[in-house]
Scaffold this motif. Structure first.
Motif, PDB file in Angstrom:
ATOM      1  N   LEU A 164       5.400 -63.237  -1.160  1.00 14.86           N
ATOM      2  CA  LEU A 164       6.346 -62.139  -1.363  1.00 14.86           C
ATOM      3  C   LEU A 164       5.583 -60.824  -1.200  1.00 14.86           C
ATOM      4  CD1 LEU A 164       8.739 -61.792  -4.400  1.00 14.86           C
ATOM      5  CD2 LEU A 164       7.678 -59.840  -3.354  1.00 14.86           C
ATOM      6  N   PHE A 165       6.081 -59.980  -0.340  1.00 21.06           N
ATOM      7  CA  PHE A 165       5.491 -58.653  -0.222  1.00 21.06           C
ATOM      8  C   PHE A 165       6.482 -57.649  -0.812  1.00 21.06           C
ATOM      9  CE2 PHE A 165       5.688 -54.803   2.562  1.00 21.06           C
ATOM     10  CZ  PHE A 165       4.643 -54.120   1.962  1.00 21.06           C
ATOM     11  N   GLY A 166       6.062 -56.958  -1.856  1.00 25.13           N
ATOM     12  CA  GLY A 166       6.925 -55.960  -2.492  1.00 25.13           C
ATOM     13  C   GLY A 166       6.557 -54.570  -2.003  1.00 25.13           C
ATOM     14  N   THR A 167       7.540 -53.843  -1.527  1.00 25.08           N
ATOM     15  CA  THR A 167       7.250 -52.523  -0.958  1.00 25.08           C
ATOM     16  C   THR A 167       8.050 -51.410  -1.631  1.00 25.08           C
ATOM     17  OG1 THR A 167       7.262 -51.193   1.069  1.00 25.08           O
ATOM     18  CG2 THR A 167       9.020 -52.832   0.853  1.00 25.08           C
ATOM     19  N   ASP A 168       7.433 -50.237  -1.689  1.00 24.59           N
ATOM     20  CA  ASP A 168       8.186 -49.047  -2.085  1.00 24.59           C
ATOM     21  C   ASP A 168       8.147 -48.028  -0.941  1.00 24.59           C
ATOM     22  OD1 ASP A 168       5.653 -48.086  -2.107  1.00 24.59           O
ATOM     23  OD2 ASP A 168       5.691 -47.312  -4.153  1.00 24.59           O
ATOM     24  N   PHE A 169       7.783 -48.501   0.232  1.00 24.72           N
ATOM     25  CA  PHE A 169       7.753 -47.709   1.477  1.00 24.72           C
ATOM     26  C   PHE A 169       6.672 -46.632   1.488  1.00 24.72           C
ATOM     27  CE2 PHE A 169      12.284 -48.978   0.917  1.00 24.72           C
ATOM     28  CZ  PHE A 169      12.317 -49.957   1.898  1.00 24.72           C
ATOM     29  N   SER A 170       5.699 -46.744   0.605  1.00 27.72           N
ATOM     30  CA  SER A 170       4.614 -45.764   0.611  1.00 27.72           C
ATOM     31  C   SER A 170       3.586 -46.145   1.699  1.00 27.72           C
ATOM     32  CB  SER A 170       3.909 -45.764  -0.752  1.00 27.72           C
ATOM     33  OG  SER A 170       3.326 -47.032  -0.971  1.00 27.72           O
ATOM     34  N   LYS A 171       2.640 -45.220   1.954  1.00 29.18           N
ATOM     35  CA  LYS A 171       1.601 -45.512   2.943  1.00 29.18           C
ATOM     36  C   LYS A 171       0.724 -46.674   2.497  1.00 29.18           C
ATOM     37  CE  LYS A 171       1.120 -41.155   5.376  1.00 29.18           C
ATOM     38  NZ  LYS A 171       0.306 -39.947   5.581  1.00 29.18           N
ATOM     39  N   THR A 172       0.438 -46.713   1.191  1.00 24.75           N
ATOM     40  CA  THR A 172      -0.385 -47.808   0.673  1.00 24.75           C
ATOM     41  C   THR A 172       0.356 -49.133   0.844  1.00 24.75           C
ATOM     42  OG1 THR A 172      -0.841 -46.196  -1.069  1.00 24.75           O
ATOM     43  CG2 THR A 172      -2.008 -48.282  -1.192  1.00 24.75           C
ATOM     44  N   SER A 173       1.672 -49.084   0.692  1.00 27.51           N
ATOM     45  CA  SER A 173       2.464 -50.296   0.900  1.00 27.51           C
ATOM     46  C   SER A 173       2.326 -50.784   2.335  1.00 27.51           C
ATOM     47  CB  SER A 173       3.937 -50.048   0.578  1.00 27.51           C
ATOM     48  OG  SER A 173       4.173 -50.156  -0.795  1.00 27.51           O
ATOM     49  N   ASP A 174       2.223 -49.853   3.276  1.00 27.62           N
ATOM     50  CA  ASP A 174       2.044 -50.257   4.676  1.00 27.62           C
ATOM     51  C   ASP A 174       0.734 -51.024   4.857  1.00 27.62           C
ATOM     52  OD1 ASP A 174       4.410 -49.084   5.263  1.00 27.62           O
ATOM     53  OD2 ASP A 174       3.570 -47.292   6.215  1.00 27.62           O
ATOM     54  N   LYS A 175      -0.311 -50.568   4.153  1.00 30.20           N
ATOM     55  CA  LYS A 175      -1.601 -51.274   4.214  1.00 30.20           C
ATOM     56  C   LYS A 175      -1.453 -52.676   3.614  1.00 30.20           C
ATOM     57  CE  LYS A 175      -3.966 -47.762   5.762  1.00 30.20           C
ATOM     58  NZ  LYS A 175      -4.379 -47.795   7.174  1.00 30.20           N
ATOM     59  N   ALA A 176      -0.751 -52.732   2.494  1.00 32.31           N
ATOM     60  CA  ALA A 176      -0.532 -54.028   1.847  1.00 32.31           C
ATOM     61  C   ALA A 176       0.280 -54.943   2.763  1.00 32.31           C
ATOM     62  CB  ALA A 176       0.177 -53.842   0.510  1.00 32.31           C
ATOM     63  N   PHE A 177       1.224 -54.352   3.483  1.00 31.46           N
ATOM     64  CA  PHE A 177       2.039 -55.146   4.418  1.00 31.46           C
ATOM     65  C   PHE A 177       1.165 -55.726   5.533  1.00 31.46           C
ATOM     66  CE2 PHE A 177       4.531 -55.287   8.397  1.00 31.46           C
ATOM     67  CZ  PHE A 177       5.404 -56.306   8.057  1.00 31.46           C
ATOM     68  N   ASP A 178       0.263 -54.892   6.065  1.00 28.46           N
ATOM     69  CA  ASP A 178      -0.651 -55.387   7.114  1.00 28.46           C
ATOM     70  C   ASP A 178      -1.416 -56.608   6.618  1.00 28.46           C
ATOM     71  OD1 ASP A 178       0.111 -53.415   8.818  1.00 28.46           O
ATOM     72  OD2 ASP A 178      -1.591 -52.087   8.401  1.00 28.46           O
ATOM     73  N   PHE A 179      -1.873 -56.497   5.375  1.00 27.30           N
ATOM     74  CA  PHE A 179      -2.655 -57.608   4.823  1.00 27.30           C
ATOM     75  C   PHE A 179      -1.763 -58.844   4.625  1.00 27.30           C
ATOM     76  CE2 PHE A 179      -4.644 -60.155   1.528  1.00 27.30           C
ATOM     77  CZ  PHE A 179      -5.929 -60.250   2.026  1.00 27.30           C
ATOM     78  N   ALA A 180      -0.536 -58.611   4.142  1.00 25.95           N
ATOM     79  CA  ALA A 180       0.387 -59.735   3.895  1.00 25.95           C
ATOM     80  C   ALA A 180       0.711 -60.458   5.204  1.00 25.95           C
ATOM     81  CB  ALA A 180       1.663 -59.226   3.229  1.00 25.95           C
ATOM     82  N   VAL A 181       0.909 -59.705   6.284  1.00 25.44           N
ATOM     83  CA  VAL A 181       1.214 -60.317   7.583  1.00 25.44           C
ATOM     84  C   VAL A 181       0.013 -61.121   8.079  1.00 25.44           C
ATOM     85  CG1 VAL A 181       1.708 -59.836  10.024  1.00 25.44           C
ATOM     86  CG2 VAL A 181       2.948 -58.610   8.246  1.00 25.44           C
ATOM     87  N   LYS A 182      -1.169 -60.507   7.943  1.00 18.77           N
ATOM     88  CA  LYS A 182      -2.397 -61.177   8.370  1.00 18.77           C
ATOM     89  C   LYS A 182      -2.567 -62.515   7.620  1.00 18.77           C
ATOM     90  CE  LYS A 182      -7.268 -60.013   8.517  1.00 18.77           C
ATOM     91  NZ  LYS A 182      -8.259 -59.124   7.912  1.00 18.77           N
ATOM     92  N   LEU A 183      -2.317 -62.441   6.334  1.00 14.95           N
ATOM     93  CA  LEU A 183      -2.438 -63.625   5.478  1.00 14.95           C
ATOM     94  C   LEU A 183      -1.395 -64.682   5.868  1.00 14.95           C
ATOM     95  CD1 LEU A 183      -4.242 -64.178   3.003  1.00 14.95           C
ATOM     96  CD2 LEU A 183      -2.372 -63.379   1.561  1.00 14.95           C
ATOM     97  N   ALA A 184      -0.160 -64.233   6.043  1.00 10.30           N
ATOM     98  CA  ALA A 184       0.927 -65.165   6.381  1.00 10.30           C
ATOM     99  C   ALA A 184       0.663 -65.842   7.725  1.00 10.30           C
ATOM    100  CB  ALA A 184       2.260 -64.420   6.408  1.00 10.30           C
TER     101      ALA A 184
END
Lengths: 299, 117
Positions: A164-184
């Motif tokens: 589960l990737f939880g986002t609040d649409f911040s820039k840091t969330s974008d970094k977390a999203f990159d990591f979540a995609v890489k992991l997935a």
């Protein structure tokens, strides 16, 4: 994906559930595990007399003591270490958060794993409603993602297939999203992108109109599609959702609903300067409440 | 018609013991040693009750429960967690009971009888 894991432990029951995850992950991903323990805080300056983290007693640090602590850690984790795991054990003296960050800088792990606060073992009004101060400080400044395993329920590791990737649409969330995609992608996992619409602020003084809430949900869904869907198409399985409520509660509920193995979030960003560190931030509350490990990404 | 119980445990000593315990009480028992086998048997036999170990080679018990709960025909089957792991009572939120190994046979049979009869 994970070649080096730094498991920072107090070697007390507070770290037991994180240990279960750390040892299992190391085994599953053939990662080298560095078990790191901070002995205690120097009583003054560069004194060799420290307050032991476990016993809370003042002890003099010499080679014999260091050897004894290392042996104690080996014995404490014997049931895991017997399985031929590639591991090292390091001990240090100092403030736990600072020493963990120093160790991370020196050893360059892909991941830091931390357990609950030793403060949870004592009777405290803060028990289970706040992440430990070490965890907060490490998560905020670590050079790599930090995985927190706070509740026993978060420790039932059996591999990863549902993130589960939880986002609040911040820039840091974008970094977390990159990591979540890489992991997935690396782990062939399903990725659920989730935004919790915060209606607690909207409600101050009046009940928010349901049409207004649903309009905001539609807007958030459009935002998720625009921001994340192009990258999500790289994955076999993904979903996107927006729920309204108290953000950290909704994230925990959604993770439970989706049987998530892992929650990935940014560490964070949208906290107001005046907000209390101890109780602030959705990520801290998710860490405290989630039924699976929570991975926070800060840069 | 005999009520069916599916035992999922990688420890043969435990699964054999559970099987004989339930058979003596007149239940029909099948045994799986891992999650994959457990799902296969659950789909084929639609048991009335499942006992589930947590730590098993490959996938763990909570993963079995997730797969079970995604099957419309199987999602309401009651599950009893039986595990030696600390904190096992938190592993499967919707389990009807959670017992520590070594478990008390009378307590287990009481729970099983309460669910199935």
């Amino acid at each position: 994906m994970f070649k080096k894991i730094l498991f920072a432990t107090s070697a007390t029951p507070a770290s037991d559930y994180a240990a279960r995850v750390a040892f299992n992950m190391s085994k599953e991903y053939s990662a080298q595990l560095n078990i790191f323990h901070v002995l205690g805080v120097p009583s003054r300056g560069f004194s060799q007399v420290v307050v032991d983290v476990k016993t809370k007693e003042k002890v003099s640090v010499d080679e014999e003591y260091l050897f004894g602590v290392t042996e104690e850690i080996k014995a404490y984790y014997a049931k895991y270490l017997d399985k031929g795991l590639d591991h090292t054990i390091d001990v240090a003296v100092g403030f736990p958060a600072r020493e963990i960050l120093r160790q991370a800088k020196d050893t360059q792990p892909d991941l830091i794993i931390l357990g609950g606060s030793t403060g949870d073992e004592e009777d405290s009004v803060y028990k289970k409603v706040s992440a430990g101060s070490t965890l907060q400080k490490v998560a905020k400044s670590a050079p790599c993602p930090v995985m927190a395993v706070n509740r026993p329920a978060a420790s039932f590791w059996g591999g990863m297939s549902n993130i589960l990737f939880g986002t609040d649409f911040s820039k840091t969330s974008d970094k977390a999203f990159d990591f979540a995609v890489k992991l997935a992608k690396a782990m062939d996992c399903e990725l659920h992108v989730f935004h919790a619409l915060d209606i607690t602020g909207l409600q101050s003084g009046k009940l928010t109109d349901q049409d207004e809430i649903e309009q905001k949900i539609r807007e958030a869904l459009r935002k998720i599609r625009a921001r994340y869907q192009p990258r999500l198409k790289e994955l076999k399985n993904y979903s996107m959702d927006v729920w309204e409520g108290i953000p950290f509660i909704e994230i925990v509920k959604y993770a439970r609903d989706k049987h998530a193995d892992l929650i990935v979030m940014a560490h964070h960003s949208k906290r107001r300067p005046d907000e209390l560190d101890r109780l602030g931030g959705n990520v801290e509350q998710v860490i405290v409440r989630a039924g699976c490990p929570v991975l926070s990404v800060n840069k | 018609m005999k009520k069916k119980i599916l035992v999922i445990d990688d420890d043969l000593n435990v699964s054999d013991y559970l099987a004989s315990l339930f058979q003596d009480k007149g239940y029909q028992v099948s045994v799986a040693g891992n999650v994959k086998e457990g799902i296969k048997l659950a789909k084929a036999q639609h048991p009335d009750l499942i006992t589930l170990d947590i730590e098993m080679p490959g996938e763990w018990g909570p993963r079995f429960y997730r797969q079970l709960s995604q099957e419309p025909d199987l999602k309401n089957i009651p599950v009893i967690v039986i595990s030696g792991l600390s904190g096992h009572q938190y592993a499967v939120v919707k389990a009807v009971a959670s017992l520590s190994k070594p478990f008390d046979r009378e307590e287990l049979l009481k729970i099983v009888d309460g669910i199935l009869n």
